[in-house]
Scaffold this motif. Structure first.
Motif, PDB file in Angstrom:
ATOM      1  N   GLY A 187       0.587  -1.212   0.183  1.00 29.57           N
ATOM      2  CA  GLY A 187      -0.126  -0.225  -0.152  1.00 29.57           C
ATOM      3  C   GLY A 187       0.632   1.156   0.153  1.00 29.57           C
ATOM      4  N   ARG A 188       2.043   1.201   0.425  1.00 30.24           N
ATOM      5  CA  ARG A 188       2.631   2.449   0.352  1.00 30.24           C
ATOM      6  C   ARG A 188       3.942   3.244  -0.783  1.00 30.24           C
ATOM      7  N   GLU A 224       4.253   2.780  -4.991  1.00 26.84           N
ATOM      8  CA  GLU A 224       3.503   2.925  -5.653  1.00 26.84           C
ATOM      9  C   GLU A 224       4.158   2.728  -7.300  1.00 26.84           C
ATOM     10  N   ARG A 253       4.280   6.591  -0.821  1.00 31.00           N
ATOM     11  CA  ARG A 253       3.283   7.156  -0.257  1.00 31.00           C
ATOM     12  C   ARG A 253       3.117   7.132   1.304  1.00 31.00           C
ATOM     13  N   THR A 254       3.171   8.688   1.534  1.00 32.33           N
ATOM     14  CA  THR A 254       2.255   8.509   2.972  1.00 32.33           C
ATOM     15  C   THR A 254       1.229   9.815   3.505  1.00 32.33           C
ATOM     16  N   PRO A 255       0.544   9.072   4.291  1.00 36.59           N
ATOM     17  CA  PRO A 255      -0.208   9.815   4.508  1.00 36.59           C
ATOM     18  C   PRO A 255      -0.225  11.243   4.177  1.00 36.59           C
ATOM     19  N   GLY A 256      -0.848  12.520   3.859  1.00 41.84           N
ATOM     20  CA  GLY A 256      -0.564  13.626   4.581  1.00 41.84           C
ATOM     21  C   GLY A 256       0.419  14.305   3.960  1.00 41.84           C
ATOM     22  N   ARG A 306       3.146  14.436  -0.099  1.00 43.35           N
ATOM     23  CA  ARG A 306       3.445  14.377  -1.003  1.00 43.35           C
ATOM     24  C   ARG A 306       4.395  13.138  -1.317  1.00 43.35           C
ATOM     25  N   ASN A 307       4.132  12.323  -2.167  1.00 37.87           N
ATOM     26  CA  ASN A 307       5.227  11.354  -2.624  1.00 37.87           C
ATOM     27  C   ASN A 307       6.809  11.386  -2.818  1.00 37.87           C
ATOM     28  N   ARG A 322       7.674  17.255   5.179  1.00 39.56           N
ATOM     29  CA  ARG A 322       7.720  16.288   6.558  1.00 39.56           C
ATOM     30  C   ARG A 322       7.832  17.228   8.027  1.00 39.56           C
TER      31      ARG A 322
END
Length: 497
Positions: free
Chosen positions: A78-79, A81, A103-106, A108-109, A492
């Motif tokens: 899920g993390r 892509e 990908r990290t919630p909240g 940017r990629n 971050r």
């Protein structure tokens, strides 16, 4: 244990090998015997660029496969892509950079490949940006675009070249602030030269006063300017030069001779410039450019043990700024007016007394100049006043201007002392700088400049003239990557109150 990518490594460069083999086959074919050396050069260059581009593309594809295999083991499905890509225009052509996104919630990629490859924020590679700078500061943007297209293919447009040039000039001031010049001996002169030169600007690039004058100007003739009429379309660029020189004492007759040179007595040469550093800006005010010149001089002589000589053309505002900087830094400077500029005023006075083709005018100017070089400025001024008194009022303008100039700049005309100490008395270095930095590029036929573009070209031409292009670009790329990393990771961190 076998590496995880052994299966793909054997065939990863197959396309590059095929292209190379095709080139070899074409060169080995009997038809190649009919080609001239020029045709062979063109063939190798064209096909060779395709081989190089494919080699770069194959390497990037291999890195993408390795990255995907490595990240798949370290990140949950899920993390991670897959399938992201971006184009990169390079000096060998445009390639595609494939990479994975973390990908990290909240947030940017995050693209690790971008960081490892130190990719730029835009589409064009750093090598292409440097090539754009070299070509664009040498000639017109059209010529730069044609040269890059001929060498690299259709990888960049004319507008993108101009944008890259502006971006490339962002760190010039910081670069020189961080550099330490080579130390010199205390006996060597430290010479500063200052000048200003107008650059034709687009209306939005003019200073408010010039823009207002241009808007209010009404031309007397429809097809040309009248005598003395100004179009009000220039903005003054301030230029500075700093160099070292070994003192070279001279006599007045080493500079000017009334009777010509017989060859019996050798003429002593003036001091020779070395370690030249130049700088200019069309955006920064004169006080800032002069401060940067003093920064450079301060770096060369931090304890003020060397003689500082400042050559000017007589601009009183410029002289006031020089004195302000000298007082702020606690250094004694010797301000000398350019002899060539002074002699031009002498010629203006002589034309009031002689016809345009009278050889006696040259003799009179030489006599006045020798008087100035000998330290007899007062006698020269008195002689001009005496000559002016014999003329009608409408023929005195040139003499009046010369008298006013010499009287107003008398303290900067101590040429006898300057020659005895071995100082330079003419602004040849800064005049040459003005021709090279501004005249040879910013004044090409039909050029009208925006503010950012003119300033960038001026500073980058100075960088190249100083021989610092490679060192500057390495510094600039480090700064660009630092700024890019800051932008990528700033989300971050959370600010607290």
């Amino acid at each position: 244990m076998e590496p995880y990518d052994a299966a793909v490594r054997a065939d990863e460069f197959a396309t590059s090998r095929n292209l190379f083999d095709l080139l070899i086959a074409e060169l080995a074919a009997p038809a190649a015997d009919e080609l001239t050396h020029a045709g062979l050069e063109e063939l190798c260059e064209r096909r060779g660029r395709a081989v190089l581009r494919q080699l770069l593309q194959d390497h990037l594809d291999l890195r993408a496969l390795r990255e995907e295999a490595r990240l798949s083991a370290d990140h949950p499905a899920g993390r991670l892509e897959r399938g992201h890509h971006r184009l990169l225009a390079t000096v060998v052509g445009t390639v595609t950079v494939r990479r994975c996104a973390i990908r990290t919630p909240g947030a940017r990629n995050r693209y690790l490949a971008d960081e490892q490859l130190a990719l730029p924020a835009g589409r064009h590679s750093h090598g292409l940006a440097k090539l754009a700078v070299v070509e664009a500061v040498r000639g017109s943007f059209d010529a730069a675009h044609a040269a890059i297209t001929d060498r690299c293919g259709p990888v960049i447009g004319k507008r993108q070249i101009a944008d890259l040039v502006v971006t490339a000039a962002a760190d010039v001031e910081a670069f020189y602030a961080a550099r330490t010049p080579t130390p010199r001996t205390a006996e060597e002169l430290l010479v500063l030269g200052l000048d200003g030169k107008g650059v034709v600007m687009r209306p939005e690039g003019l200073r408010p006063a010039s823009r207002k004058a241009a808007a209010a100007h009404r031309r007397r003739f429809r097809t040309r300017l009248a005598s003395g009429e100004k179009p009000h379309r220039k903005r003054m660029a301030t230029l500075a030069a700093v160099h070292d020189a070994v003192p070279a004492p001279r006599r007045p007759h080493d500079v000017i001779s009334l009777t010509g040179r017989s060859g019996e007595r050798p003429v002593r040469k003036g001091p020779t410039a070395s370690g030249k550093w130049v700088y200019g800006s069309v955006i920064e005010p004169a006080c800032t450019v002069i401060a940067r010149a003093f920064d450079q001089a301060q770096a060369r002589d931090p304890v003020h043990t060397r003689p500082w000589v400042v050559l000017v053309d007589g601009d009183l505002h410029q002289i006031a700024l020089v004195r302000e900087q000298a007082a702020r830094r606690g250094v004694a400077v010797h301000i000398v007016c350019d002899l060539i500029h002074v002699i031009e005023y002498c010629w203006r006075g002589a034309r009031c007394l002689h016809t345009a083709d009278d050889p006696a005018a040259e003799q009179r100017v030489a006599a006045w100049a020798l008087g100035l070089l000998a330290g007899n400025t007062g006698q020269v001024i008195d002689d001009m006043k005496t000559q002016a008194a014999t003329l009608p009022a409408d023929r005195r303008d040139g003499l009046t201007a010369a008298i006013r100039y010499l009287s107003g700049h008398r303290e900067f005309l101590c040429y006898d002392h300057a020659l005895e100490q071995g100082w330079p008395i003419a602004t040849g270095v800064i005049e040459g700088t003005a021709r090279h930095l501004v005249g040879d590029r910013l004044e090409i036929t039909g050029a009208r400049w925006g503010l950012a573009g003119a300033d960038a070209v001026l500073k980058l031409r100075a960088i190249i003239s100083n021989g610092d292009l490679d060192a500057y670009f390495a510094y600039h790329l480090d700064r660009e990557q630092y700024r890019l990393r800051q932008a990528r990771h700033q989300d971050r961190y959370a600010l607290t109150t």
